[in-house]
Design an enzyme around this catalytic site. Structure first.
Site, PDB file in Angstrom:
ATOM      1  N   ILE A  31     -33.806 -21.346 -30.823  1.00  0.00           N
ATOM      2  CA  ILE A  31     -32.857 -20.657 -31.703  1.00  0.00           C
ATOM      3  C   ILE A  31     -32.518 -19.307 -31.069  1.00  0.00           C
ATOM      4  O   ILE A  31     -32.861 -18.232 -31.556  1.00  0.00           O
ATOM      5  CB  ILE A  31     -33.430 -20.542 -33.142  1.00  0.00           C
ATOM      6  CG1 ILE A  31     -33.889 -21.932 -33.617  1.00  0.00           C
ATOM      7  CG2 ILE A  31     -32.407 -19.971 -34.120  1.00  0.00           C
ATOM      8  CD1 ILE A  31     -32.806 -23.025 -33.534  1.00  0.00           C
ATOM      9  N   GLY A  32     -31.856 -19.426 -29.923  1.00  0.00           N
ATOM     10  CA  GLY A  32     -31.362 -18.255 -29.202  1.00  0.00           C
ATOM     11  C   GLY A  32     -29.848 -18.299 -29.205  1.00  0.00           C
ATOM     12  O   GLY A  32     -29.232 -18.785 -30.165  1.00  0.00           O
ATOM     13  N   ALA A  33     -29.259 -17.799 -28.114  1.00  0.00           N
ATOM     14  CA  ALA A  33     -27.799 -17.719 -28.030  1.00  0.00           C
ATOM     15  C   ALA A  33     -27.160 -19.088 -28.269  1.00  0.00           C
ATOM     16  O   ALA A  33     -26.320 -19.258 -29.167  1.00  0.00           O
ATOM     17  CB  ALA A  33     -27.418 -17.196 -26.652  1.00  0.00           C
ATOM     18  N   ALA A  34     -27.560 -20.079 -27.468  1.00  0.00           N
ATOM     19  CA  ALA A  34     -26.930 -21.394 -27.562  1.00  0.00           C
ATOM     20  C   ALA A  34     -27.268 -22.074 -28.887  1.00  0.00           C
ATOM     21  O   ALA A  34     -26.413 -22.704 -29.516  1.00  0.00           O
ATOM     22  CB  ALA A  34     -27.371 -22.258 -26.382  1.00  0.00           C
TER      23      ALA A  34
ATOM     24  N   TYR B 100       0.874  -1.184   0.000  1.00  0.00           N
ATOM     25  CA  TYR B 100       0.000   0.000   0.000  1.00  0.00           C
ATOM     26  C   TYR B 100       0.905   1.226   0.000  1.00  0.00           C
ATOM     27  O   TYR B 100       2.096   1.135  -0.316  1.00  0.00           O
ATOM     28  CB  TYR B 100      -0.881  -0.129   1.258  1.00  0.00           C
ATOM     29  CG  TYR B 100      -2.075   0.763   1.315  1.00  0.00           C
ATOM     30  CD1 TYR B 100      -2.993   0.832   0.268  1.00  0.00           C
ATOM     31  CD2 TYR B 100      -2.313   1.542   2.448  1.00  0.00           C
ATOM     32  CE1 TYR B 100      -4.094   1.658   0.355  1.00  0.00           C
ATOM     33  CE2 TYR B 100      -3.416   2.367   2.538  1.00  0.00           C
ATOM     34  CZ  TYR B 100      -4.300   2.428   1.483  1.00  0.00           C
ATOM     35  OH  TYR B 100      -5.377   3.239   1.563  1.00  0.00           O
TER      36      TYR B 100
ATOM     37  N   ASN C  29     -22.270 -29.573 -20.591  1.00  0.00           N
ATOM     38  CA  ASN C  29     -22.465 -28.277 -19.943  1.00  0.00           C
ATOM     39  C   ASN C  29     -21.225 -27.441 -20.203  1.00  0.00           C
ATOM     40  O   ASN C  29     -20.102 -27.966 -20.196  1.00  0.00           O
ATOM     41  CB  ASN C  29     -22.679 -28.481 -18.433  1.00  0.00           C
ATOM     42  CG  ASN C  29     -23.107 -27.199 -17.754  1.00  0.00           C
ATOM     43  OD1 ASN C  29     -22.357 -26.229 -17.708  1.00  0.00           O
ATOM     44  ND2 ASN C  29     -24.311 -27.178 -17.232  1.00  0.00           N
ATOM     45  N   ASN C  30     -21.449 -26.140 -20.392  1.00  0.00           N
ATOM     46  CA  ASN C  30     -20.302 -25.292 -20.736  1.00  0.00           C
ATOM     47  C   ASN C  30     -19.229 -25.221 -19.649  1.00  0.00           C
ATOM     48  O   ASN C  30     -18.122 -24.759 -19.912  1.00  0.00           O
ATOM     49  CB  ASN C  30     -20.760 -23.905 -21.188  1.00  0.00           C
ATOM     50  CG  ASN C  30     -21.807 -23.310 -20.284  1.00  0.00           C
ATOM     51  OD1 ASN C  30     -21.817 -23.567 -19.089  1.00  0.00           O
ATOM     52  ND2 ASN C  30     -22.692 -22.510 -20.861  1.00  0.00           N
TER      53      ASN C  30
ATOM     54  N   ASP D 114     -25.574 -15.510 -19.793  1.00  0.00           N
ATOM     55  CA  ASP D 114     -27.022 -15.433 -19.594  1.00  0.00           C
ATOM     56  C   ASP D 114     -27.611 -14.079 -19.986  1.00  0.00           C
ATOM     57  O   ASP D 114     -28.430 -13.489 -19.253  1.00  0.00           O
ATOM     58  CB  ASP D 114     -27.376 -15.809 -18.139  1.00  0.00           C
ATOM     59  CG  ASP D 114     -27.107 -17.288 -17.850  1.00  0.00           C
ATOM     60  OD1 ASP D 114     -26.796 -18.039 -18.796  1.00  0.00           O
ATOM     61  OD2 ASP D 114     -27.216 -17.704 -16.690  1.00  0.00           O
TER      62      ASP D 114
ATOM     63  N   LYS E 233     -20.315 -19.690 -11.432  1.00  0.00           N
ATOM     64  CA  LYS E 233     -19.350 -19.719 -12.545  1.00  0.00           C
ATOM     65  C   LYS E 233     -17.977 -19.283 -12.024  1.00  0.00           C
ATOM     66  O   LYS E 233     -16.951 -19.885 -12.361  1.00  0.00           O
ATOM     67  CB  LYS E 233     -19.793 -18.773 -13.675  1.00  0.00           C
ATOM     68  CG  LYS E 233     -21.153 -19.115 -14.292  1.00  0.00           C
ATOM     69  CD  LYS E 233     -21.062 -19.957 -15.535  1.00  0.00           C
ATOM     70  CE  LYS E 233     -22.455 -20.396 -15.971  1.00  0.00           C
ATOM     71  NZ  LYS E 233     -22.456 -21.439 -16.983  1.00  0.00           N
TER      72      LYS E 233
ATOM     73  N   ASN F  32     -31.504 -26.078 -19.033  1.00  0.00           N
ATOM     74  CA  ASN F  32     -31.283 -26.131 -17.584  1.00  0.00           C
ATOM     75  C   ASN F  32     -32.343 -25.307 -16.869  1.00  0.00           C
ATOM     76  O   ASN F  32     -32.773 -24.287 -17.404  1.00  0.00           O
ATOM     77  CB  ASN F  32     -29.900 -25.544 -17.251  1.00  0.00           C
ATOM     78  CG  ASN F  32     -28.783 -26.473 -17.670  1.00  0.00           C
ATOM     79  OD1 ASN F  32     -28.873 -27.670 -17.497  1.00  0.00           O
ATOM     80  ND2 ASN F  32     -27.738 -25.900 -18.235  1.00  0.00           N
TER      81      ASN F  32
HETATM   82  N1  LIG Z   1     -26.060 -27.266 -21.111  1.00  0.00           N
HETATM   83  C1  LIG Z   1     -25.467 -26.115 -21.305  1.00  0.00           C
HETATM   84  O1  LIG Z   1     -24.250 -25.987 -21.205  1.00  0.00           O
HETATM   85  C2  LIG Z   1     -26.267 -24.929 -21.701  1.00  0.00           C
HETATM   86  C3  LIG Z   1     -25.600 -23.784 -22.140  1.00  0.00           C
HETATM   87  C4  LIG Z   1     -26.341 -22.671 -22.537  1.00  0.00           C
HETATM   88  C5  LIG Z   1     -27.712 -22.707 -22.456  1.00  0.00           C
HETATM   89  N2  LIG Z   1     -28.320 -23.826 -21.982  1.00  0.00           N
HETATM   90  C6  LIG Z   1     -29.778 -23.873 -21.850  1.00  0.00           C
HETATM   91  O2  LIG Z   1     -30.374 -23.626 -23.112  1.00  0.00           O
HETATM   92  C7  LIG Z   1     -31.547 -22.850 -22.950  1.00  0.00           C
HETATM   93  C8  LIG Z   1     -31.458 -21.591 -23.795  1.00  0.00           C
HETATM   94  O3  LIG Z   1     -30.407 -20.778 -23.360  1.00  0.00           O
HETATM   95  P1  LIG Z   1     -29.976 -19.512 -24.219  1.00  0.00           P
HETATM   96  O4  LIG Z   1     -28.885 -18.864 -23.455  1.00  0.00           O
HETATM   97  O5  LIG Z   1     -29.764 -19.888 -25.628  1.00  0.00           O
HETATM   98  O6  LIG Z   1     -31.287 -18.613 -24.073  1.00  0.00           O
HETATM   99  P2  LIG Z   1     -31.934 -17.586 -25.140  1.00  0.00           P
HETATM  100  O7  LIG Z   1     -32.919 -16.826 -24.358  1.00  0.00           O
HETATM  101  O8  LIG Z   1     -30.877 -16.866 -25.868  1.00  0.00           O
HETATM  102  O9  LIG Z   1     -32.669 -18.524 -26.199  1.00  0.00           O
HETATM  103  C9  LIG Z   1     -33.689 -19.405 -25.861  1.00  0.00           C
HETATM  104  C10 LIG Z   1     -34.496 -19.670 -27.122  1.00  0.00           C
HETATM  105  O10 LIG Z   1     -35.296 -20.805 -26.875  1.00  0.00           O
HETATM  106  C11 LIG Z   1     -36.600 -20.521 -27.318  1.00  0.00           C
HETATM  107  N3  LIG Z   1     -37.533 -21.354 -26.563  1.00  0.00           N
HETATM  108  C12 LIG Z   1     -37.851 -21.258 -25.266  1.00  0.00           C
HETATM  109  N4  LIG Z   1     -38.776 -22.181 -24.949  1.00  0.00           N
HETATM  110  C13 LIG Z   1     -39.049 -22.854 -26.098  1.00  0.00           C
HETATM  111  C14 LIG Z   1     -39.923 -23.904 -26.428  1.00  0.00           C
HETATM  112  N5  LIG Z   1     -40.707 -24.423 -25.503  1.00  0.00           N
HETATM  113  N6  LIG Z   1     -39.919 -24.377 -27.703  1.00  0.00           N
HETATM  114  C15 LIG Z   1     -39.113 -23.826 -28.642  1.00  0.00           C
HETATM  115  N7  LIG Z   1     -38.278 -22.818 -28.384  1.00  0.00           N
HETATM  116  C16 LIG Z   1     -38.245 -22.330 -27.128  1.00  0.00           C
HETATM  117  C17 LIG Z   1     -36.771 -19.036 -27.072  1.00  0.00           C
HETATM  118  O11 LIG Z   1     -37.818 -18.495 -27.859  1.00  0.00           O
HETATM  119  C18 LIG Z   1     -35.415 -18.510 -27.480  1.00  0.00           C
HETATM  120  O12 LIG Z   1     -35.330 -18.230 -28.853  1.00  0.00           O
HETATM  121  C19 LIG Z   1     -31.679 -22.587 -21.449  1.00  0.00           C
HETATM  122  O13 LIG Z   1     -32.508 -23.576 -20.891  1.00  0.00           O
HETATM  123  C20 LIG Z   1     -30.280 -22.767 -20.937  1.00  0.00           C
HETATM  124  O14 LIG Z   1     -30.251 -23.211 -19.591  1.00  0.00           O
HETATM  125  C21 LIG Z   1     -27.632 -24.931 -21.606  1.00  0.00           C
HETATM  126  O1  LIG Z   2     -25.234 -22.475 -16.147  1.00  0.00           O
HETATM  127  C1  LIG Z   2     -25.265 -23.604 -16.666  1.00  0.00           C
HETATM  128  O2  LIG Z   2     -25.398 -24.656 -15.999  1.00  0.00           O
HETATM  129  C2  LIG Z   2     -25.069 -23.775 -18.140  1.00  0.00           C
HETATM  130  C3  LIG Z   2     -25.476 -22.632 -18.981  1.00  0.00           C
HETATM  131  O3  LIG Z   2     -24.629 -21.539 -18.867  1.00  0.00           O
HETATM  132  C4  LIG Z   2     -26.930 -22.244 -18.845  1.00  0.00           C
HETATM  133  O4  LIG Z   2     -27.221 -21.049 -18.947  1.00  0.00           O
HETATM  134  O5  LIG Z   2     -27.758 -23.137 -18.680  1.00  0.00           O
HETATM  135 MG   LIG Z   3     -25.566 -19.690 -19.000  1.00  0.00          MG
END
Ligand SMILES: NC(=O)c1ccc[n+]([C@@H]2O[C@H](COP(=O)([O-])OP(=O)(O)OC[C@H]3O[C@@H](n4cnc5c(N)ncnc54)[C@H](O)[C@@H]3O)[C@@H](O)[C@H]2O)c1
Ligand SMILES: O=C(O)C[C@H](O)C(=O)O
Ligand SMILES: [Mg+2]
Length: 471
Positions: A268-271, A112, A390-391, A210, A167, A361
């Protein structure tokens, strides 16, 4: 089989009077369908014994049922019911610790004022010294706005903290990387970009977490361009990397080729978008995307710019309709949507040896118990089933490798190298339907990912540390 609890595990503190035997307790819990995991004696008195009994239950209603069953028995008093999952969150899950004790004035004047001032000046003269003289070299910000927390949706920044702390905990435990949860009280992409840029000087990397789509794409893209440290949206790329690792191994078991696969992605979101892109980079050509409204139709225009991209780059057979229409004859189902989306009828319509990755999840698209009779391989995102996709298998090692190389970016080559490294952690002769992906606790995973990612960083010219050796 042990009860699947969604994390609902209780500690029941019971006072058991002389008139009741402990077998009364086990009978009451057993008859109510509870699963006893552990028993401890807390106090032995003249007329009674106090015990802690740890019990797994299905859900909150089931918890009440078990407690009621105990209360009905003469001589058993339920003193307290605590939820073990909540107990581990009391006061949060992480803390900041100094690397050395400050024992006297001499120590104080080094760590310090006044000693620290010379170190500040050295960094002022040469900003790259921040990597040598501060926590920047080994520290990642885990940044969220709480809009897509697991599959729970937009629950806000405060409610997102337990996931972000988790995380951070895993970054440290698995890869020795320090990470801070940063939960932002704004959903405005401009503001998020500005805030992350403003806090970046103290960090060696940014793990976005998220943040809902489509905002997450713009936020990540802008930050990658505008910052000189790696920015990685875990839900997109972490998921995609681990999914590819699992699929690389799964197709060896069913003896299929990437280029022949028909894949359905729901959510069809982020993942979902990042998973589609990595599968395409790995040679899959036939992918159909399904969201809440149904199939993303080939060539159709969508307001969501990423769905517009999807419509141009997927669905080569121009399928229309619902998940049932998409899944007819599919080899692989990738679920990153929400609970219960996939039904047994869907599985029955798939091609031979179906591969199902139900990764939503905390509740997957289909319960493994329900799917198992109809599929060859099932994986989920959860810790309490085999084949956990899982990521967490990826983000600790990927950042450790990027930080090791002092990389300015985490590029496609680094992600593919990570996927391959994870897949290769399972020797070919050990691969089977229950074991397509290594355990999160397999220490080889982080080592292999870190090494592969750092090497890829040097090979692609994004490493900024001189020595490529001795990772
Ligand atoms: N296992 C892993 O490592 C992991 C990593 C990332 C996300 N996930 C899971 O994947 C899911 C989506 O996460 P994200 O970050 O992509 O979220 P996001 O909000 O970016 O996308 C989710 C998409 O799923 C669609 N959706 C939701 N419910 C639906 C249904 N019943 N039928 C069809 N489409 C539907 C939404 O409209 C949206 O487009 C969450 O449940 C998350 O926990 C798991
Ligand atoms: O948090 C997790 O277990 C995995 C992933 O990042 C999610 O959002 O589901
Ligand atoms: Mg996540």
């Amino acid at each position: 089989m042990a009860i699947q609890t969604n994390g609902l595990s209780l500690i029941l503190r019971l006072k058991i009077g002389a008139q009741a035997a402990f077998s009364e307790v086990t009978r009451a819990i057993g008859e109510a369908g509870g699963d006893i995991i552990a028993v401890d004696i807390i106090h032995v008195g003249k007329d009674s014994v106090i015990r802690d009994v740890t019990v797994n239950v299905h859900n909150e209603d089931h918890r009440e049922e078990v407690v009621r069953a105990l209360r009905k028995r003469a001589g058993i008093e339920v003193i307290n019911v605590s939820d073990r999952t909540f107990l581990v969150h009391l006061g949060g899950k992480i803390e900041v610790q100094g690397k050395m004790p400050v024992k006297n004035r001499d120590d104080l004047s080094r760590v310090y004022t006044p000693g620290v001032a010379r170190v500040c000046e050295a960094i002022h003269e040469d900003p790259s010294k921040a990597f040598q003289l501060t926590i920047k070299r080994n520290t990642v910000a885990v940044v969220t706005d709480g809009t897509a927390v697991l599959g729970l949706g937009d629950i806000g920044p405060a409610a997102a903290m337990p996931v972000m702390e988790g995380k951070a905990m895993l970054f440290k435990q698995f890869a020795g990387v320090d990470a801070f949860p940063i939960c932002l009280n704004t959903k405005d992409p401009d503001e998020i970009v500005q805030i992350v840029k403003a806090i970046a000087p103290g960090f060696g990397g940014i793990n976005l977490e998220d943040i809902s789509s489509p905002r997450c794409f713009e936020i990540e893209e802008r930050l990658r361009k505008e910052l000189d440290i790696p920015v990685f949206h875990d839900d997109q790329h972490g998921t995609a990397v681990v999914l590819l690792a699992g699929l690389l191994n799964a197709i060896q078991i069913v003896e299929k080729k990437m280029s022949d696969l028909r894949v359905v992605v729901t959510g069809i979101g982020a993942a979902g978008i990042a998973s589609t892109k990595i599968l395409q980079a790995a040679g899959v050509t036939n992918i159909v995307g399904v969201d809440r409204h149904g199939i993303i139709e080939a060539g159709k225009s969508y307001e969501n710019p990423m769905w517009d991209w999807y419509a141009k780059h997927s669905n080569p057979e121009s399928r229309t309709g619902t998940l049932a229409d998409a899944i007819e004859g599919a080899d692989v189902f990738i679920g990153v949507s929400g609970p219960g989306v996939l039904k047994v009828e869907h599985l029955k319509a798939m091609n031979r040896d179906p591969i199902v990755f139900a990764m939503a999840n905390p509740v997957p698209e289909i319960a493994p118990e329900e799917a198992e009779p109809y599929v060859r391989i099932i994986a989920t995102g959860r810790s309490d089933y085999p084949n956990q996709i899982n990521n967490v298998l990826c983000f600790p090692g990927i950042f450790a490798g990027a930080l090791r190389a002092r990389a300015s970016d985490i590029n496609e080559e680094m992600k593919l190298a990570a996927a391959k490294a994870i897949a290769d952690c399972i020797p070919r002769d050990q691969l089977n339907e229950q074991y397509i992906i290594p355990s999160v606790f397999n220490a080889d995973v982080v080592k292999a990912v870190k090494q592969a990612v750092a090497e890829a960083a040097y090979a692609t010219g994004v490493a900024r540390r001189e020595s490529p050796h001795a990772f």
